[in-house]
Write a protein that holds these residues in place. Structure first.
Motif, PDB file in Angstrom:
ATOM      1  N   GLU A   6     -19.894 -11.012 -34.552  1.00 48.62           N
ATOM      2  CA  GLU A   6     -20.863 -12.109 -34.392  1.00 48.62           C
ATOM      3  C   GLU A   6     -22.177 -11.759 -35.095  1.00 48.62           C
ATOM      4  OE1 GLU A   6     -19.905 -10.398 -31.161  1.00 48.62           O
ATOM      5  OE2 GLU A   6     -18.024 -11.160 -31.992  1.00 48.62           O
ATOM      6  N   ALA A   9     -21.668 -12.254 -38.716  1.00 47.97           N
ATOM      7  CA  ALA A   9     -21.574 -13.690 -39.025  1.00 47.97           C
ATOM      8  C   ALA A   9     -22.956 -14.332 -39.091  1.00 47.97           C
ATOM      9  CB  ALA A   9     -20.712 -14.392 -37.982  1.00 47.97           C
ATOM     10  N   ASP A  18     -14.847 -16.177 -44.631  1.00 52.38           N
ATOM     11  CA  ASP A  18     -13.765 -16.399 -43.664  1.00 52.38           C
ATOM     12  C   ASP A  18     -13.733 -15.281 -42.625  1.00 52.38           C
ATOM     13  OD1 ASP A  18     -11.465 -14.330 -44.635  1.00 52.38           O
ATOM     14  OD2 ASP A  18     -12.621 -15.129 -46.335  1.00 52.38           O
ATOM     15  N   GLN A  19     -13.099 -15.573 -41.472  1.00 54.38           N
ATOM     16  CA  GLN A  19     -13.095 -14.661 -40.323  1.00 54.38           C
ATOM     17  C   GLN A  19     -12.512 -13.288 -40.679  1.00 54.38           C
ATOM     18  OE1 GLN A  19     -14.727 -16.076 -38.013  1.00 54.38           O
ATOM     19  NE2 GLN A  19     -14.707 -14.429 -36.500  1.00 54.38           N
ATOM     20  N   THR A  23     -14.477  -9.779 -40.390  1.00 52.73           N
ATOM     21  CA  THR A  23     -13.994  -8.691 -39.545  1.00 52.73           C
ATOM     22  C   THR A  23     -13.972  -7.384 -40.328  1.00 52.73           C
ATOM     23  OG1 THR A  23     -12.582 -10.322 -38.459  1.00 52.73           O
ATOM     24  CG2 THR A  23     -12.128  -8.009 -37.978  1.00 52.73           C
TER      25      THR A  23
END
Lengths: 253, 253
Positions: A6, A9, A18-19, A23
């Motif tokens: 988070e 992000a 993108d996630q 990560t």
């Protein structure tokens, strides 16, 4: 220690990734806490990572060989720094110190480069960031070419002016006098005198932490051609700067 | 008119692009010939393309509001320019004029951006180019912070010094005195006096178009702390700069 996804992000440079990439990136980063006055990056050191300020406040410090500080630049949360060394592999160009307790996350240089050069989104953000730096340097170069120190202060103040929603013009978060002095290559005393002259002539007015610019046209004129005092009782006007003495530091040789 | 593929292939920014991309890029470019003194780009205009100098010589010209020229920067064949506006969509930051008959090729902004942001190779070259500009601006900012005009000239000369294969140090292609004056914010007369002082003290020697630096350490010292004349017959030394008068343009206020 690695940073939470988070947190990654929320870093503006990473917005829209993108996630999966987020990560990976978050897992590669490590964060460290610095106390006030700690050195985060040291001029001349090799650049081993791209740094992000997660919270706190940092200052970029560049000093000349004889120890004078030049340029004043603060880093706010969300911003990245140390990018020059990551890109060109050369030593750090300036030092960065902590102004108050700050948390900084580092992404190793190799991974940072891979991210920058292979993601059009990131490459574009980086290039726009650099374009802004180059334009700002160019404006500051123009400002520093003004031979008159008073006019340099006025020109610098002009760059801080912002429009309010009510249609007036203000300067919020005015840097300290010694900081303005460093920005425009002059003494703190000259900055103080220039500010007082503007206030005395009601061109600007100090209200708490805000400087209200009552006469933006006169501030602009003061920056461009020097400052004319308001007509005196006998109707004559004189150039304020002509009555000021040359500062020792400004003598040519 | 479009440019030949071989011409495009010779542009350093495009080195290593595949034949298909090169063909496309060359077909999108158009070239124009400029005579001496023609304006190639005009400060404030919208930036509609990335420009490449194919042959000739150009000069970037930036002037202050009161018409003084600041900074001196030449563009040599193979280099690109006008990239700031292409990247950030803002107006041209400076004008570019033709020094002699020159051929310039333009790649429209949209295609230039697509090429930059989608090709890691091109993005990396662009970013390294910007990093160099930012470091150079930073060095020049440091130089301009030197209050003494003589020392600024010495510091600027120091930046031009190159090692030869024979182990000596020289300055080749020394800019004209008025150009050096613009670079370091001083008068041509000060540059002339500074150069003559160095020659008189045998720190540098002029041989044709080359300046031989006989005493690099003394040039460095002159830039850092000012210039001490060689001990005189009575053994005393004096600071040369102390005997120089302040120039009118350098007075503070």
């Amino acid at each position: 220690m690695p940073i939470p996804i988070e947190t990654a992000a929320n870093i503006p440079l990473f917005k829209g990734l993108d996630q999966e990439t987020l990560t990976t990136v978050a897992g590669l980063m490590s964060s460290r806490t610095y106390l006030s006055h700690d050195i985060v990056l040291r001029k001349g050191d090799s650049g081993d990572g791209l740094a992000f300020l997660l919270q706190g406040k940092l200052q970029v410090v560049d000093v000349t060989e004889d120890g004078r500080e030049i340029g004043i630049h603060f880093i706010s949360p969300g911003a990245y720094f140390g990018e020059l060394s990551v890109i060109d592999g050369q030593p750090r160009s300036a030092s960065v110190v902590s102004v108050k307790t700050s948390e900084v996350a580092f992404l190793p240089a190799a991974q940072a480069k891979a991210l920058i050069f292979n993601r059009p989104l990131i490459a574009e953000r980086f290039l726009i960031h650099f374009a802004q730096i180059v334009r700002a340097s160019s404006r500051q170069r123009t400002l520093l070419s003004i031979p008159n120190a008073f006019q340099r202060v006025f020109a610098q103040l002009q760059q801080f002016v912002r429009d309010t929603n009510e249609g007036s013009q203000v300067i919020e978060g005015l840097p300290k006098q010694h900081e303005i002095a460093i920005m425009v290559n002059t003494s703190r005393e000259t900055v103080s005198r220039a500010l007082h002259t503007l206030m005395k002539m009601n061109i600007v007015e100090k209200k708490g932490a805000i400087l209200i610019v009552h006469r933006p046209d006169q501030l602009k004129n003061a920056a461009n051609v020097g400052l004319e005092e308001l007509p005196q009782s006998n109707g004559t006007a004189k150039k304020v700067q002509k009555s000021e003495k040359a500062e020792p530091s400004e003598k040519a040789a």
